[in-house]
Design a protein around this motif. Structure first.
Motif, PDB file in Angstrom:
ATOM      1  N   SER A 215      12.818  85.514  20.029  1.00 25.65           N
ATOM      2  CA  SER A 215      12.429  84.161  19.626  1.00 25.65           C
ATOM      3  C   SER A 215      13.126  83.841  18.306  1.00 25.65           C
ATOM      4  O   SER A 215      12.518  83.387  17.345  1.00 25.65           O
ATOM      5  N   VAL A 218      14.807  79.431  17.428  1.00 26.51           N
ATOM      6  CA  VAL A 218      14.034  78.196  17.271  1.00 26.51           C
ATOM      7  C   VAL A 218      14.571  77.319  16.142  1.00 26.51           C
ATOM      8  O   VAL A 218      14.348  76.103  16.128  1.00 26.51           O
ATOM      9  N   LYS A 269      12.032  77.363  23.185  1.00 28.65           N
ATOM     10  CA  LYS A 269      11.804  76.730  21.884  1.00 28.65           C
ATOM     11  C   LYS A 269      10.574  75.834  22.001  1.00 28.65           C
ATOM     12  O   LYS A 269      10.471  75.032  22.925  1.00 28.65           O
ATOM     13  N   TYR A 282      11.765  69.401  23.258  1.00 28.09           N
ATOM     14  CA  TYR A 282      13.026  70.133  23.332  1.00 28.09           C
ATOM     15  C   TYR A 282      13.270  70.728  24.721  1.00 28.09           C
ATOM     16  O   TYR A 282      14.020  71.690  24.864  1.00 28.09           O
ATOM     17  N   ASN A 286      15.779  73.917  26.386  1.00 23.81           N
ATOM     18  CA  ASN A 286      15.265  75.080  27.116  1.00 23.81           C
ATOM     19  C   ASN A 286      15.896  75.185  28.495  1.00 23.81           C
ATOM     20  O   ASN A 286      16.253  76.281  28.958  1.00 23.81           O
TER      21      ASN A 286
END
Length: 392
Positions: A215, A218, A269, A282, A286
């Motif tokens: 992650s 982002v 995200k 978003y 993705n």
């Protein structure tokens, strides 16, 4: 001599998110596309790509007050070890989602041995700060190794050295000048003691995990403003995901070079915040990132959505999901791993369209799958109860 682990998309055109149909604007005024794409599932994302071709019958049952789903064939059976390693930014230091994921894995009947840092990183196994979640006492009992750099983007984890940085502090990637300053919006004031995190070091740690969760992208798109300092002033389209995809691909391939059996989960995200609620969608990013990584072996993408017009974000850590958002994210990792037949047991989760925004928690005790999907509820002792934000 160090060698950069760069798998270049030589002469390939930029990867671009699908064109938008509807546009939302965040509180910063930035337009972000909400899209519909051919071949999407019912929730606007590409359908999951299973790691194993043959699906098996799924059985539903109750376990410790939860409603769970089991399948006969999967890589990791109930009772087996799920060693978890996280690679991210501030979302792993100021949120609980990675810890909630580990807690859920444990409750589902798996063992969760701690991955060792091997002296390559500072050993961080808990967030530095979190909101006070309703189940915080349970969450605080778990430990999950993570490396997390607040404000960093994915390319901070994509290079082996600084040797190719020029005198102006930029290196070249896919035809772009990319800042060598790893920190919030590539601002030198926010650069910490470490100039970069080598993908080879991450891979040496990740090789001992069963699941490594990424992650760390982002911040990639907020890094494009103000002034596009991360790209030497070049104005990249907000739909261009090529640098993000390349950085993630470098990390994924470095991990699989060390151990091809590690399942890498790329987190979607999360939406942009407008105060406590969604201000920017978003999902187009993705969709594009997920599609670009679809051919990477042993790699799954964890999608999720937040309900509109609900309190899902922290005020004390602006832009970061609160306890509710974290639970949605944690559930998404479980769902992705179960759908990909990595886990033999997962959570029974109701349809997002019917359940995600449902706040009538007490009425969902007869529908635990819907409760487990609902962002504003949770299951406690077999009953569906409200789940607070963790913040007054």
């Amino acid at each position: 001599q160090e060698t950069a682990l760069v798998f270049a998309l030589a002469s390939a055109p930029p990867l671009v998110a699908p064109s938008c149909q509807d546009v939302l604007k965040g509180d910063d005024g930035i337009a972000v596309a909400a899209v519909a794409v051919a071949g999407q599932d019912a929730h606007g994302f590409l359908a999951p790509r299973a790691l194993q071709a043959n699906d098996t019958a799924v059985h539903t049952s109750q376990l410790g007050g939860m409603l769970v789903v089991d399948r006969d064939s999967a890589q990791i059976q109930v009772g087996g070890a799920v060693r978890i390693f996280g690679v991210g930014s501030s979302n792993m230091l100021w949120e609980t989602w990675l810890d909630q994921f580990t807690l859920m894995i444990s409750k589902l009947g798996y063992d969760t041995p701690l991955v060792e840092s091997l002296g390559l990183f500072k050993t961080v196994t808990k967030p530095e700060w979190t909101a006070e979640c309703d189940d915080g006492a349970e969450i605080s009992q778990v430990q999950t190794l993570r490396i997390a750099k607040p404000g960093w983007s994915s390319w901070g984890y994509a290079f082996e050295s600084m040797e190719d940085c020029n005198e102006d502090g930029f290196r070249h990637l896919l035809g772009h000048n990319l800042s060598c300053n790893n920190g919030w919006q590539c601002n030198p004031r926010f650069v910490g003691s470490e100039a970069l995190v080598r993908p080879s070091d991450v891979a040496r740690v990740a090789k001992d995990s069963d699941v490594t969760v990424l992650s760390n992208w982002v911040n990639d798109f907020t890094a494009r403003f103000p002034g596009n300092t991360c790209f030497d002033g070049e104005s990249l389209s907000m739909d261009d995901v090529s640098v993000t995809v390349e950085s993630l691909r470098i990390m994924i391939r470095a991990i699989h070079a060390e151990n091809p059996k590690v399942t890498v989960v790329v987190m979607a995200k999360y939406p942009g915040a407008a105060g406590r609620r969604i201000g920017a969608d978003y999902s187009n990013l993705n969709v594009a990132v997920r599609a670009a990584l679809a051919d990477e072996p042993s790699t799954v993408f964890a999608n999720y959505e937040f309900p509109l017009d609900e309190d899902m974000f922290l005020m004390s850590k602006s832009g970061h999901p609160n306890c509710r958002g974290d639970r949605v994210m944690a559930s998404a990792v479980i769902e992705a791993l179960f759908d990909a037949q990595v886990l033999s047991r997962g959570l029974a989760l109701g349809e997002p369209g019917a359940c995600l925004a449902d706040s009538a928690c007490s009425e969902l005790s007869t529908s635990l799958a819907c409760c487990q999907r609902a962002a504003l509820c949770r299951v406690a002792e077999g009953q569906c109860v409200p789940y607070s934000t963790g913040e007054q």
